[in-house]
Design an enzyme around this catalytic site. Structure first.
Site, PDB file in Angstrom:
ATOM      1  CB  SER A 182      -0.947  -0.006   0.971  1.00 26.59           C
ATOM      2  OG  SER A 182      -1.331   1.160   1.238  1.00 26.59           O
ATOM      3  CG  ASP A 330      -6.761   3.275  -6.908  1.00 27.98           C
ATOM      4  OD1 ASP A 330      -7.071   2.981  -5.961  1.00 27.98           O
ATOM      5  OD2 ASP A 330      -5.983   4.123  -6.926  1.00 27.98           O
TER       6      ASP A 330
HETATM    7  C1  S3P Z   1      -2.836   5.625  -3.612  1.00 32.48           C
HETATM    8  C2  S3P Z   1      -3.054   4.367  -2.688  1.00 32.48           C
HETATM    9  C3  S3P Z   1      -3.721   3.460  -3.002  1.00 32.48           C
HETATM   10  C4  S3P Z   1      -5.074   3.966  -3.986  1.00 32.48           C
HETATM   11  C5  S3P Z   1      -5.741   5.014  -3.632  1.00 32.48           C
HETATM   12  C6  S3P Z   1      -4.378   6.386  -3.392  1.00 32.48           C
HETATM   13  C7  S3P Z   1      -2.163   7.327  -2.562  1.00 32.48           C
HETATM   14  O1  S3P Z   1      -4.318   3.279  -1.604  1.00 32.48           O
HETATM   15  O2  S3P Z   1      -5.904   2.876  -4.019  1.00 32.48           O
HETATM   16  O3  S3P Z   1      -6.553   6.050  -4.951  1.00 32.48           O
HETATM   17  O4  S3P Z   1      -2.781   8.094  -3.748  1.00 32.48           O
HETATM   18  O5  S3P Z   1      -1.342   6.378  -2.030  1.00 32.48           O
HETATM   19  P1  S3P Z   1      -3.367   1.709  -1.007  1.00 32.48           P
HETATM   20  O6  S3P Z   1      -2.477   2.394  -1.243  1.00 32.48           O
HETATM   21  O7  S3P Z   1      -4.022   1.121   0.318  1.00 32.48           O
HETATM   22  O8  S3P Z   1      -3.624   0.637  -1.747  1.00 32.48           O
END
Ligand code: S3P
Length: 446
Positions: A182, A330
């Site tokens: 993540s 996403d």
């Molecule tokens: C993001 C990371 C992703 C993504 C979110 C934006 C970011 O989430 O789904 O829309 O800007 O770091 P995760 O890090 O929980 O996968």
């Protein structure tokens, strides 16, 4: 039941053609204002995504004492209602002030998780909360790791749910291994590491998007990447860095998919971010047989961007999982739609993270696309999709999830009758102007 006020009906309108500019990238917009807030000097963020999520980040930074001024939009600030530019006057890493009010992030997971890392450097108390969806989403994944660095965070469900109270200011470096891939978790740890004593190392099972590493590097912070490990030492100053935010590939993805599946279409998406940790959707489109072309490639503050051209054609079934899934995290709703248009049996695997996004996206995809004729079976960590689909008109509910709303709108472009979509206001979080751009392409949107 009466329809909610933000219900829209979409009727198909033939091929999509021409050029579209999508609003600025959501991930980069959040980071550009947040990182410049703790930098030294003043920066201008152009083509900032003035959607609800990123504006929530600005409001929280202002409550932390960061002066942020909206500038008149110029030629590099995108088109439509998302057009905006902001000047951020950095207060330095130790310059954040204890907020007098509760920080409300609205629907934005990126805001709340990254702010937790930023607030690790604040010698004081801050309380964070958000809307009903945010208050359901897991925060323990960040809270537990920051606790290893000495940050005290308390909240509902033993610190797993917002509202969360953060008391920072005395962090130390640590070897952090995140069990989930993540970028929000990684970014929170790296932000906390900036003010921590000593070195912090971070690793995750599969590499997530690397906007944070790129932007910190562009702002003069040494970020070492050794295989799967990322190393940051505390005490480095950030130098303010202006940026024109590239268009959001996650927003462009809806048009790319629409052009790929609506017969006779050909679209060019201009100035879209092409960071390789985000381009899974382009690989998936190519694997399915869609003609994807990149043109006019450039670089902006360490982020690659360019134009993308795609045209309609027959699509083949594919299986998406592992690293490719993370690079398209996403885009799963719109990938599911592409799979439903392809001939044969496609699968999405390793996607249990989708269950804790803005909605339980696996369930929302199966319900909404299923109601419009797609044959989708839900798995605990994915979907099995049998195509092609004879799309029909019907009524669907977005569950307040912007990416489900836009996916349903694309499905409507192929349906044999009108598609009524309940709860569409959520598209404002990431794509202000989406419905207008859709109507400009020919479909009737009411
Ligand atoms: C993001 C990371 C992703 C993504 C979110 C934006 C970011 O989430 O789904 O829309 O800007 O770091 P995760 O890090 O929980 O996968």
């Amino acid at each position: 039941m009466t329809a909610p006020a933000d219900t829209r009906t979409v009727r198909a309108g033939g091929p999509l053609r021409g050029t579209i500019r999508v609003p600025g990238d959501k991930s980069i917009s959040h980071r550009a204002v947040m990182f410049n807030a703790i930098a030294e000097g003043t920066a201008v963020v152009r083509n900032f995504l003035a959607g609800e999520d990123c504006l929530a980040t600005i409001r929280c930074l202002e409550a932390l004492g960061v002066p942020i001024v909206e500038l008149p939009a110029g030629p590099r600030d995108g088109g439509g209602p998302s057009r905006s530019a902001f000047e951020v006057r950095g207060v330095g890493l130790e310059g954040l002030q204890e907020p007098a009010e509760i920080l409300d992030v609205g629907n934005s997971g990126t805001s709340i998780r990254l702010l937790l890392g930023l607030l690790a450097n604040l010698d004081g108390l801050a309380v964070l909360t958000g809307d009903a969806s945010i208050r359901r989403r897991p925060m323990g994944r960040v809270v537990r790791l920051l606790a290893e660095m000495g940050v005290r965070i308390d909240g509902r469900s033993s610190g797993d749910r917002a509202p969360l109270a953060v008391r920072g200011g005395h962090t130390h470096g640590a070897r952090i291994a995140s069990p989930v891939a993540s970028a929000q978790v990684k970014s929170a740890v790296l932000l906390a590491a900036l003010g921590a004593e000593g070195e912090t190392s971070f690793s995750e099972p599969v590499p997530s998007r690397d906007h944070t590493e790129r932007m910190l590097t562009a702002m003069g912070v040494p970020v070492a990447v050794l295989g799967r490990e990322i190393l940051v030492t505390g005490g480095n100053r950030l130098v303010a860095r202006s940026i024109a935010v590239p268009g959001d590939l996650s927003s462009a993805a809806f048009w790319l998919a629409a052009a790929a599946v609506v017969p006779g279409s050909e679209l060019r998406l201009e100035d879209v971010g092409l960071n390789p940790t985000r381009t899974g959707i382009l690989d998936i489109l190519r694997d399915m047989g869609a003609p994807v072309e990149l043109l006019d490639e450039a670089d902006e503050a360490g982020e690659p961007l360019g134009d993308i051209k795609v045209a309609s054609g027959e699509l083949d079934a594919v299986t998406v999982g592992g690293e490719l899934l993370v690079r398209a995290i996403d885009e799963v709703p719109i990938v599911a739609l592409l799979m439903a248009c392809a001939r044969g049996r496609s699968e999405i695997r390793d996607a249990s993270e989708l269950r804790v996004k803005e909605s339980d996206r696996l369930s929302a995809i199966a319900a909404s696309l299923g109601a419009l004729g797609a044959r989708i079976q839900e798995l605990p960590d994915g979907l099995v999709i049998e195509g092609p689909t004879r799309w029909k008109g019907g009524t669907v509910d977005t569950r307040g999830d912007h990416r489900i709303a836009m996916t349903c709108a694309v499905a409507a472009l192929m349906a044999d009758g009108p598609v009524t979509i309940h709860h569409t206001a959520c598209t404002e979080t990431s794509y202000p102007g989406f419905w207008d751009t859709l109507a400009e392409q020919g479909p009737i949107v009411e």
